[in-house]
Design a protein around this motif. Sequence first.
Motif, PDB file in Angstrom:
ATOM      1  N   LYS A   1       0.746  -1.168   0.086  1.00 12.65           N
ATOM      2  CA  LYS A   1       0.022  -0.050   0.007  1.00 12.65           C
ATOM      3  C   LYS A   1       1.029   1.268  -0.052  1.00 12.65           C
ATOM      4  CE  LYS A   1      -3.844  -2.009   2.250  1.00 12.65           C
ATOM      5  NZ  LYS A   1      -4.655  -2.471   3.613  1.00 12.65           N
ATOM      6  N   GLN A   2       1.955   1.224   0.518  1.00  5.55           N
ATOM      7  CA  GLN A   2       2.837   2.292   0.516  1.00  5.55           C
ATOM      8  C   GLN A   2       3.616   2.631  -0.792  1.00  5.55           C
ATOM      9  OE1 GLN A   2       5.289   1.462   3.947  1.00  5.55           O
ATOM     10  NE2 GLN A   2       4.145   2.652   5.414  1.00  5.55           N
TER      11      GLN A   2
ATOM     12  N   CYS B   1       0.825   4.258  -2.878  1.00  7.94           N
ATOM     13  CA  CYS B   1       0.596   5.473  -2.266  1.00  7.94           C
ATOM     14  C   CYS B   1       1.710   6.323  -3.173  1.00  7.94           C
ATOM     15  CB  CYS B   1       0.192   5.750  -1.097  1.00  7.94           C
ATOM     16  SG  CYS B   1      -1.151   5.024  -0.645  1.00  7.94           S
TER      17      CYS B   1
ATOM     18  N   THR C   1       4.473   6.538  -1.010  1.00  7.30           N
ATOM     19  CA  THR C   1       5.240   6.889   0.248  1.00  7.30           C
ATOM     20  C   THR C   1       6.632   6.277  -0.016  1.00  7.30           C
ATOM     21  OG1 THR C   1       3.180   6.796   1.442  1.00  7.30           O
ATOM     22  CG2 THR C   1       5.294   6.746   2.776  1.00  7.30           C
TER      23      THR C   1
END
Length: 72
Positions: free
Chosen positions: A42-43, A46, A48
């Motif tokens: 998920k990072q 995104c 990140t």
Amino acid sequence: MKRTRKITLADLYKEHRQRPTPAQEFIEEVARVTEKSTATVKQWLCGTYKPDALACKIIAKHFNVDPNYLFK
């Protein structure tokens, strides 16, 4: 003969809510093939963090895509 289920609409809804969405299944698949956590994936999604070169190579090979375009 197929038996008719006796279930409320609310219970049917609860059953469907517990199923993973296609997006969740995708995240889980990427996590599985890279041996990383779903939180890490998920990072990456995104922006990140970016995965290391080995993870990029694994993802590219698994989905048959060009690794140079994965995280632009």
